[in-house]
Design an enzyme around this catalytic site. Sequence first.
Site, PDB file in Angstrom:
ATOM      1  N   SER A   1       0.802  -1.234   0.000  1.00  0.00           N
ATOM      2  CA  SER A   1       0.000   0.000   0.000  1.00  0.00           C
ATOM      3  C   SER A   1       0.830   1.276   0.000  1.00  0.00           C
ATOM      4  O   SER A   1       0.276   2.365  -0.203  1.00  0.00           O
ATOM      5  CB  SER A   1      -0.941   0.028   1.207  1.00  0.00           C
ATOM      6  OG  SER A   1      -1.899  -0.990   1.078  1.00  0.00           O
TER       7      SER A   1
ATOM      8  N   LYS B   1       0.533   3.441  -2.909  1.00  0.00           N
ATOM      9  CA  LYS B   1      -0.617   4.344  -3.070  1.00  0.00           C
ATOM     10  C   LYS B   1      -0.208   5.808  -2.966  1.00  0.00           C
ATOM     11  O   LYS B   1      -0.907   6.693  -3.472  1.00  0.00           O
ATOM     12  CB  LYS B   1      -1.689   4.003  -2.028  1.00  0.00           C
ATOM     13  CG  LYS B   1      -2.254   2.600  -2.218  1.00  0.00           C
ATOM     14  CD  LYS B   1      -3.136   2.162  -1.050  1.00  0.00           C
ATOM     15  CE  LYS B   1      -3.608   0.723  -1.260  1.00  0.00           C
ATOM     16  NZ  LYS B   1      -4.393   0.224  -0.097  1.00  0.00           N
TER      17      LYS B   1
ATOM     18  N   TYR C   1      -3.528  -2.285 -10.393  1.00  0.00           N
ATOM     19  CA  TYR C   1      -3.477  -2.146  -8.928  1.00  0.00           C
ATOM     20  C   TYR C   1      -2.668  -3.275  -8.283  1.00  0.00           C
ATOM     21  O   TYR C   1      -1.784  -3.040  -7.457  1.00  0.00           O
ATOM     22  CB  TYR C   1      -4.909  -2.113  -8.383  1.00  0.00           C
ATOM     23  CG  TYR C   1      -5.003  -2.074  -6.881  1.00  0.00           C
ATOM     24  CD1 TYR C   1      -4.831  -0.881  -6.187  1.00  0.00           C
ATOM     25  CD2 TYR C   1      -5.273  -3.227  -6.145  1.00  0.00           C
ATOM     26  CE1 TYR C   1      -4.925  -0.846  -4.800  1.00  0.00           C
ATOM     27  CE2 TYR C   1      -5.366  -3.194  -4.766  1.00  0.00           C
ATOM     28  CZ  TYR C   1      -5.196  -1.999  -4.095  1.00  0.00           C
ATOM     29  OH  TYR C   1      -5.276  -1.968  -2.733  1.00  0.00           O
TER      30      TYR C   1
ATOM     31  N   TYR D   1      -4.709   3.456   7.953  1.00  0.00           N
ATOM     32  CA  TYR D   1      -6.059   2.888   8.083  1.00  0.00           C
ATOM     33  C   TYR D   1      -6.646   3.264   9.444  1.00  0.00           C
ATOM     34  O   TYR D   1      -6.502   4.399   9.869  1.00  0.00           O
ATOM     35  CB  TYR D   1      -6.038   1.361   7.883  1.00  0.00           C
ATOM     36  CG  TYR D   1      -5.201   0.938   6.718  1.00  0.00           C
ATOM     37  CD1 TYR D   1      -5.502   1.402   5.432  1.00  0.00           C
ATOM     38  CD2 TYR D   1      -4.091   0.129   6.880  1.00  0.00           C
ATOM     39  CE1 TYR D   1      -4.729   1.027   4.338  1.00  0.00           C
ATOM     40  CE2 TYR D   1      -3.322  -0.256   5.797  1.00  0.00           C
ATOM     41  CZ  TYR D   1      -3.639   0.205   4.541  1.00  0.00           C
ATOM     42  OH  TYR D   1      -2.876  -0.162   3.479  1.00  0.00           O
TER      43      TYR D   1
ATOM     44  N   VAL E   1       1.220  -3.782   3.908  1.00  0.00           N
ATOM     45  CA  VAL E   1       1.183  -5.067   4.621  1.00  0.00           C
ATOM     46  C   VAL E   1       2.435  -5.913   4.388  1.00  0.00           C
ATOM     47  O   VAL E   1       2.583  -6.979   4.990  1.00  0.00           O
ATOM     48  CB  VAL E   1      -0.077  -5.910   4.278  1.00  0.00           C
ATOM     49  CG1 VAL E   1      -1.321  -5.277   4.856  1.00  0.00           C
ATOM     50  CG2 VAL E   1      -0.190  -6.150   2.786  1.00  0.00           C
TER      51      VAL E   1
END
Lengths: 309, 309, 309, 309
Positions: A66, A69, A193, A245, A263
Amino acid sequence: MTVARLEAVLQKIADHIAARSDRGRPADYIPQLAAADLSRFGIAVATADGDLVACGDHESPFSIQSISKVFTLTLALGQIGDALWQRVGREPSGNPFNSIVQLEYERGRPRNPFINAGAIAVTDAIVAGHQPKEALGAILRFIRFVADDEAITIDHDVAASEKETGFRNMALANYMRAFGNLENPVDFTLGVYFHHCAIAMSCRQLAKAGRYLAFGGRLSPEGPQVISPERARRINALMLTCGHYDGSGEFAFRVGLPGKSGVGGGILAIVPGKASIAAWSPGLDHNGNSWLATAALEELSREMGWSVF
Amino acid sequence: MTVARLEAVLQKIADHIAARSDRGRPADYIPQLAAADLSRFGIAVATADGDLVACGDHESPFSIQSISKVFTLTLALGQIGDALWQRVGREPSGNPFNSIVQLEYERGRPRNPFINAGAIAVTDAIVAGHQPKEALGAILRFIRFVADDEAITIDHDVAASEKETGFRNMALANYMRAFGNLENPVDFTLGVYFHHCAIAMSCRQLAKAGRYLAFGGRLSPEGPQVISPERARRINALMLTCGHYDGSGEFAFRVGLPGKSGVGGGILAIVPGKASIAAWSPGLDHNGNSWLATAALEELSREMGWSVF
Amino acid sequence: MTVARLEAVLQKIADHIAARSDRGRPADYIPQLAAADLSRFGIAVATADGDLVACGDHESPFSIQSISKVFTLTLALGQIGDALWQRVGREPSGNPFNSIVQLEYERGRPRNPFINAGAIAVTDAIVAGHQPKEALGAILRFIRFVADDEAITIDHDVAASEKETGFRNMALANYMRAFGNLENPVDFTLGVYFHHCAIAMSCRQLAKAGRYLAFGGRLSPEGPQVISPERARRINALMLTCGHYDGSGEFAFRVGLPGKSGVGGGILAIVPGKASIAAWSPGLDHNGNSWLATAALEELSREMGWSVF
Amino acid sequence: MTVARLEAVLQKIADHIAARSDRGRPADYIPQLAAADLSRFGIAVATADGDLVACGDHESPFSIQSISKVFTLTLALGQIGDALWQRVGREPSGNPFNSIVQLEYERGRPRNPFINAGAIAVTDAIVAGHQPKEALGAILRFIRFVADDEAITIDHDVAASEKETGFRNMALANYMRAFGNLENPVDFTLGVYFHHCAIAMSCRQLAKAGRYLAFGGRLSPEGPQVISPERARRINALMLTCGHYDGSGEFAFRVGLPGKSGVGGGILAIVPGKASIAAWSPGLDHNGNSWLATAALEELSREMGWSVF
């Protein structure tokens, strides 16, 4: 700050981390991550002076997941500007990274670009009618450019595993498509993605890649402008409020720096004006953020007085 | 920064605000707030040099409402320390300030100390078996002390109106009580809560009251320590991630400073190491945050380069 | 159906129930219910022929709790007719009996009259400006009338305990008040609510009280009309879809009869045109419905071919 | 009941329906349904005596859509029995038919077999490793058998449109797959699902197809057993509590019969022991249930005294 001082601090942190028996648990949804060696730890700091100070397994590539991103958000904003915010919000979600609940209540518009749904929408904005290969090429070129390192590659085994098990992401993408918030074929957008999440980088590479966020949009305080200072600040703001998150508040509370976790166990943290930091240890906490990379960043921030607060 | 420069910037901002026709809407749940004059605007900055620079209606007292939650949080942490975090979380909620949904899903533990439920739990920790009057006295003493102003008082009409219409807060308090997360009689705790939300302060007073958060826990960079630097940083972190309810991400994105808003139209914003700012204009946006005080802070942060990012 | 046949079936059921070692758990939120003897079981059937056939502890009074909501709904419909449905819906909630989540999403209008929030709104409609004592008197008179038994009373110890621990109900009532869906003082309405939930009845009394729902609004097929046949049908429909909270579908699936449960362990079940049944055993399942009273009704419905389906 | 009486009642109902100007709105997500003629209305009743009484457009085929879920449920229960309930619940959901929220909270297990997610899980149980074509063949054979009509077919245009726009169903299926509650490839299961929803039937055919639910599992009271009486009762119970999505309570309240609606405007309603009814009018209410078919069934149930309550 002298390099020697920073080296000493990083060494002390690495020693502390090495001594810890609580090491979190690796992500277990794909074999490549599940097999991670929990003893690994690396950290690297790219400073305003142009130094790159590092310790531990700082040259081992890991799956950035992530953290990618941050780079896709930067790229999408460069391509379509603030129009992106019509498709994705800027608020913490208060929910887990892969939650679909708010998508239903908020009619397909993800809360922010760092939860999975939001990042898929951002990727979709990058695809924008192109072939997946082209979109992925653009992402990889951007990351190699800001990291100043052509050796950065995608781990295709990881990408393949992501795709095989990516049913929740399939659900998120289809759900957004149902609300008209996905413009390309679901397979195209998710293909890109899954692949950009599978980019592998070392702490050194990642710390260098984050410099433009630390130095007002430049690769160094005096270097060429990659993005505007305002955009860099805004991305940092999003990292601080949404980058971990439903553990974002906790990271801000403990570390006090904008950061984005993956992760794979990596975290990119930004000290505005001073440094770009990458830390990595594959064991995660219950929110999916690296347990020991967070601890390392907390100690580093405290030792160096780097909290933005 | 020179006082003259700051004065000029504040004046320019005040001029811009005065020219705006979009002024938001006042809170309408109690007559005292609903009757607000939307043309009002004030701003005050307490600097590290000890100056207090202000513009507009900076001496007019307004109802600080939820901004009081910063001071009660500080007080409660002083009284029971980190044990407070067993009763209230540190994460953005992703929900409106008066939402009860997460309380059900998370068994009576509010997400953070700045949503209503969390602030009621914090107030309950301050009451701690004492009479409401004593608890309220302690809160008022603390605010007067950090503001260095004995003239600060409670608007008892506002407190009475809050109580008369406070059914959602009654619901939140009873709900927490059902889960054992309220220790005092509901009426005691809510009585104190309604009264500390009804404290009236001017921008000048509020800017001064926020200094300890700007200056590492001290009323001035060299002044006596009120709270530890680490605690000040942590409260700032919470203000940044949670201080504007479900508009917190937006405030961080646009202003880039820790801040806490109140439905009276005030916002307290902190520039770590540099300044404590209070801005006020009674018109609110749809999240309940002052529309023009936010705009003023955005301009001030940009002009002065004060974003923490 | 002959009385002898029914007696034999009830005895067989009672024998089966007596032999069961799985007996559920009593409600534990108030001492009066927590102290229940799990070995107790009673059942009574009021037939269209005017017989009352019973077995087990059919004369022991128990706390009818939420079963009272059937009677308050009947009374409120008699007082204000279909206007009641503006304040409360007619749909299964899909949530636990004391959930507050939908109240927030649906702006204070409870899904149906049998979840706590809905029943509080119904009680509020009965209070309608009167003193609590009068409203409670009207409820008790109605129940005594339909049960043809003046000996039915309120257990004031239970009512007092309900009030002491009723924080979730306090939350629900205040929440509805915040949305304007409660017209009387919260204490008035909840006072009546806690007391009508604390009415104590035996299986015999309860079976008789349910006759008007079984016999088209009459206390017997040829008796005087208490409510219209259409209203009786509609109340039965609500009992079937909503009478067992988030176990309503399961009860319909297994038993196939309109029914209303209470956490005191009682269930009132209606066989339209044929019988009114009351069963009681204090152990509950995880949804708060009597474990063995449900089992007994399932067997009775199957043996007698009484399912409406 | 005489055929003449029933014919007269149906004609009166058809006249009432014809006179209505409020006709609902057709489903608009696929062109085949959006183009529906709102003036259409048909009704057919298959009686215990073996008569088929009908009125209006009773021979026009329409898309049965979700009504097919009754037949797939029957088939799946026949194949794997009560093991099906490990994959899908039996409770009203309290949410719209295509909601994904509960799937997240309840870890991929749909509330009941009649919401989309539940029906997809049921279809997946029928596919069970076979080719989609075989599974679809089995479904079609079953429906033709119970309707005693080999002319029933699938509208392949509708199926193709469903697939093209079926992103929410794609999301639901992938989401369940993520939780391990889908065993076949998503495309296989959804292919079968989209096709069985696209089966076209007339009111006559549908009323005949529902007879086994009206007559204790037999095609006529004395006919051969298709399913056990208990299973028929249980399916009826599920239709009553869950057959109209978040309008199920309302349908039970007004009509008082087990029923299953489809967005094509059809409703199958069962009068246990007496009749199987199909009504059709393409205009829908806000829950997606036929506005006028519901009205017709309400009048028919009242006129004939057919409510189960």
